[in-house]
Write an enzyme that holds these catalytic residues in place. Structure first.
Site, mmCIF file in Angstrom:
data_model
loop_
_atom_site.group_PDB
_atom_site.id
_atom_site.type_symbol
_atom_site.label_atom_id
_atom_site.label_comp_id
_atom_site.label_asym_id
_atom_site.label_seq_id
_atom_site.Cartn_x
_atom_site.Cartn_y
_atom_site.Cartn_z
ATOM 1 N N TYR A 140 2.868 9.838 1.067
ATOM 2 C CA TYR A 140 3.892 9.270 1.946
ATOM 3 C C TYR A 140 5.310 9.670 1.527
ATOM 4 O O TYR A 140 6.255 9.453 2.280
ATOM 5 C CB TYR A 140 3.774 7.734 2.026
ATOM 6 C CG TYR A 140 2.398 7.228 2.393
ATOM 7 C CD1 TYR A 140 1.483 8.045 3.042
ATOM 8 C CD2 TYR A 140 1.993 5.939 2.069
ATOM 9 C CE1 TYR A 140 0.213 7.595 3.361
ATOM 10 C CE2 TYR A 140 0.723 5.472 2.396
ATOM 11 C CZ TYR A 140 -0.163 6.317 3.035
ATOM 12 O OH TYR A 140 -1.421 5.858 3.336
ATOM 13 N N HIS A 199 -7.460 9.404 -2.520
ATOM 14 C CA HIS A 199 -7.044 9.271 -1.114
ATOM 15 C C HIS A 199 -8.082 9.834 -0.139
ATOM 16 O O HIS A 199 -8.321 9.270 0.931
ATOM 17 C CB HIS A 199 -5.693 9.982 -0.928
ATOM 18 C CG HIS A 199 -4.896 9.503 0.233
ATOM 19 N ND1 HIS A 199 -3.530 9.514 0.253
ATOM 20 C CD2 HIS A 199 -5.259 9.000 1.440
ATOM 21 C CE1 HIS A 199 -3.089 9.036 1.402
ATOM 22 N NE2 HIS A 199 -4.118 8.723 2.140
ATOM 23 N N ASP A 259 0.844 -1.204 0.000
ATOM 24 C CA ASP A 259 0.000 0.000 0.000
ATOM 25 C C ASP A 259 0.880 1.255 0.000
ATOM 26 O O ASP A 259 1.606 1.499 0.965
ATOM 27 C CB ASP A 259 -0.899 0.004 1.241
ATOM 28 C CG ASP A 259 -1.811 1.224 1.236
ATOM 29 O OD1 ASP A 259 -2.727 1.245 0.388
ATOM 30 O OD2 ASP A 259 -1.595 2.155 2.036
ATOM 31 N N LYS A 313 -2.241 6.150 -4.280
ATOM 32 C CA LYS A 313 -3.374 7.063 -4.069
ATOM 33 C C LYS A 313 -3.067 8.440 -4.624
ATOM 34 O O LYS A 313 -1.946 8.941 -4.465
ATOM 35 C CB LYS A 313 -3.673 7.182 -2.568
ATOM 36 C CG LYS A 313 -3.695 5.849 -1.846
ATOM 37 C CD LYS A 313 -4.057 5.954 -0.393
ATOM 38 C CE LYS A 313 -3.828 4.623 0.314
ATOM 39 N NZ LYS A 313 -2.471 4.452 0.858
HETATM 40 N N1 NAP Z 1 -5.951 5.743 3.298
HETATM 41 C C1 NAP Z 1 -5.547 6.468 4.316
HETATM 42 O O1 NAP Z 1 -5.986 7.621 4.523
HETATM 43 C C2 NAP Z 1 -4.552 5.887 5.284
HETATM 44 C C3 NAP Z 1 -4.364 6.504 6.531
HETATM 45 C C4 NAP Z 1 -3.447 5.939 7.423
HETATM 46 C C5 NAP Z 1 -2.736 4.784 7.056
HETATM 47 N N2 NAP Z 1 -2.926 4.223 5.822
HETATM 48 C C6 NAP Z 1 -2.169 2.997 5.413
HETATM 49 O O2 NAP Z 1 -2.375 2.000 6.409
HETATM 50 C C7 NAP Z 1 -1.112 1.507 6.844
HETATM 51 C C8 NAP Z 1 -1.217 1.008 8.280
HETATM 52 O O3 NAP Z 1 -1.591 2.041 9.162
HETATM 53 P P1 NAP Z 1 -0.587 2.590 10.284
HETATM 54 O O4 NAP Z 1 0.803 2.367 9.805
HETATM 55 O O5 NAP Z 1 -0.970 3.971 10.632
HETATM 56 O O6 NAP Z 1 -0.941 1.734 11.558
HETATM 57 P P2 NAP Z 1 -0.942 0.180 11.957
HETATM 58 O O7 NAP Z 1 -0.456 -0.677 10.859
HETATM 59 O O8 NAP Z 1 -2.262 -0.084 12.568
HETATM 60 O O9 NAP Z 1 0.099 0.168 13.161
HETATM 61 C C9 NAP Z 1 1.463 0.330 12.941
HETATM 62 C C10 NAP Z 1 2.155 0.280 14.311
HETATM 63 O O10 NAP Z 1 1.976 -1.013 14.893
HETATM 64 C C11 NAP Z 1 3.251 -1.580 15.188
HETATM 65 N N3 NAP Z 1 3.133 -3.022 14.904
HETATM 66 C C12 NAP Z 1 3.054 -3.644 13.699
HETATM 67 N N4 NAP Z 1 2.905 -4.978 13.862
HETATM 68 C C13 NAP Z 1 2.893 -5.210 15.194
HETATM 69 C C14 NAP Z 1 2.760 -6.373 15.985
HETATM 70 N N5 NAP Z 1 2.617 -7.589 15.428
HETATM 71 N N6 NAP Z 1 2.788 -6.242 17.336
HETATM 72 C C15 NAP Z 1 2.944 -5.016 17.914
HETATM 73 N N7 NAP Z 1 3.063 -3.880 17.223
HETATM 74 C C16 NAP Z 1 3.031 -3.969 15.863
HETATM 75 C C17 NAP Z 1 4.247 -0.866 14.295
HETATM 76 O O11 NAP Z 1 5.502 -0.782 14.910
HETATM 77 P P3 NAP Z 1 6.818 -1.483 14.254
HETATM 78 O O12 NAP Z 1 7.029 -0.844 12.904
HETATM 79 O O13 NAP Z 1 7.895 -1.149 15.235
HETATM 80 O O14 NAP Z 1 6.518 -2.955 14.176
HETATM 81 C C18 NAP Z 1 3.630 0.531 14.201
HETATM 82 O O15 NAP Z 1 3.994 1.319 15.322
HETATM 83 C C19 NAP Z 1 -0.182 2.713 6.652
HETATM 84 O O16 NAP Z 1 1.183 2.355 6.718
HETATM 85 C C20 NAP Z 1 -0.639 3.197 5.301
HETATM 86 O O17 NAP Z 1 -0.108 2.392 4.269
HETATM 87 C C21 NAP Z 1 -3.832 4.743 4.943
#
Ligand code: NAP
Length: 312
Positions: free
Chosen positions: A58, A116, A53, A83
């Protein structure tokens, strides 16, 4: 009948146009700490991730593109999403925005291109920080029609949206020549989106969950119910959250820079009906992402009762 089908055992969701989207993908927002992103993408693909993604917002697509050049998995076996940023909503800017994404990622085509956000910003806006005066009154359908043309160009296999609520979709769908294949929204037990997910399902729109682990702001991994289910299954809270989404037919794109957690996030656990019901009954409500915190004019996106979407 559903417009998309959950494939049994193969880990894919079949989009309305027949394209297969792997149900577990790699998030790349803020995945570039200490220049780790290229290595993270390569490790993830080695571990079995096929869905990546990305987004213009980003500002790391060149690094991802370089990593994609170095992996052994053929392009046709990957599912690459990106996006369109809000400053490219004017119809004449949509095709050049896709070309820029493809140039950054060094690809000939995307598997999925998303709008987006359902609001536009002025074309000269940079990527960070905006104020009310930067909002651009471009109707969503004008941007969408320009995206529909891209499918015919062969440069995208599917098009979709992100952060679209039910009321926007209800107004949009009758006007679409191509129904959005995907709606990417924040989903976890503190923001379960039961009604939106059900609406997408009957409309043939697959849902992808962003921030499936709550990101850094929402401590859903620390929730007592999630922790108790993890303990009972001898797995981690992250695995419970991801398994809950996949069992609901929702794709998930967790981000991690740790190879151990990347591997762990691919391992689903079989949740019982009781587990699913307990997770569905959690009443805490919290969102990680909400642009109306800084820009109150955007309240209509996630607070439907407060105002109508101004521009369809
Ligand atoms: N469309 C949109 O508007 C939008 C908005 C926000 C995000 N996104 C997309 O969604 C993706 C995911 O969202 P996000 O990155 O905000 O949050 P997330 O994936 O819910 O959480 C990421 C966090 O969780 C930790 N983590 C990952 N796996 C883990 C596990 N097994 N156990 C404990 N902690 C864990 C990571 O730390 P570590 O890296 O240290 O493991 C990081 O701090 C983004 O990267 C982006 O691609 C899209």
């Amino acid at each position: 009948m559903l417009g998309f089908q959950k494939q049994s055992g193969v880990g894919n969701i079949k989009l309305k146009n027949g394209v297969l989207m792997p149900e577990l993908g790699l998030g790349t927002w803020k995945g570039d700490e200490a220049g780790l992103l290229a290595q993270t993408v390569k490790t993830a693909i080695d571990l079995g991730y096929r869905h990546i993604d990305c987004a213009t917002y980003y500002r790391n697509q060149r690094e991802i593109g370089r990593a994609l050049k170095e992996v052994a998995v053929p392009r046709k076996d990957l599912f690459i999403v990106s996006k369109i940023f809000q400053n490219n909503h004017r119809p004449e800017r949509v095709a050049p925005a896709l070309d820029e994404i493809l140039d950054e990622l060094q690809l000939d085509y995307l598997d999925l291109l998303l709008m987006h956000w359902p609001y536009a910003l002025s074309p000269d806006m940079g990527h960070m920080g905006f104020s009310t005066s930067d909002l651009d009154p471009v109707p969503i359908m004008d941007t969408w029609r320009a995206m529909e043309i891209l499918v015919e160009s062969g440069k995208v296999r599917a098009i979709g949206v992100s952060n679209f609520n039910k009321s926007i979709l209800q107004k949009m769908l009758p006007q679409c020549r191509v129904v959005p294949a995907v709606n990417q929204v924040e989903v976890h037990p503190y923001n379960p989106e039961h009604e939106l997910v059900a609406f997408c399902e009957i409309s043939g729109i697959a849902v992808t969950a962003y921030c499936p682990l709550g990101g850094f702001r929402v401590d859903v991994m620390g929730d007592a119910t999630v922790q108790a289910i993890a303990k009972a299954h001898k797995c981690t809270p992250a695995q419970v959250l991801l398994s809950w989404l996949i069992a609901r037919g929702i794709a998930a794109i967790p981000k991690s820079t740790s190879s151990a957690r990347l591997a762990q996030n691919l391992q689903m656990v079989p949740l019982s009906l009781d587990d699913m019901q307990s997770l569905g009954r959690i009443t805490t409500r919290q969102r990680k992402v909400d642009p109306s915190r800084d820009t109150p004019e955007l309240k209509w996106i996630f607070h439907e009762s407060e105002a109508e979407c101004p521009l369809i």
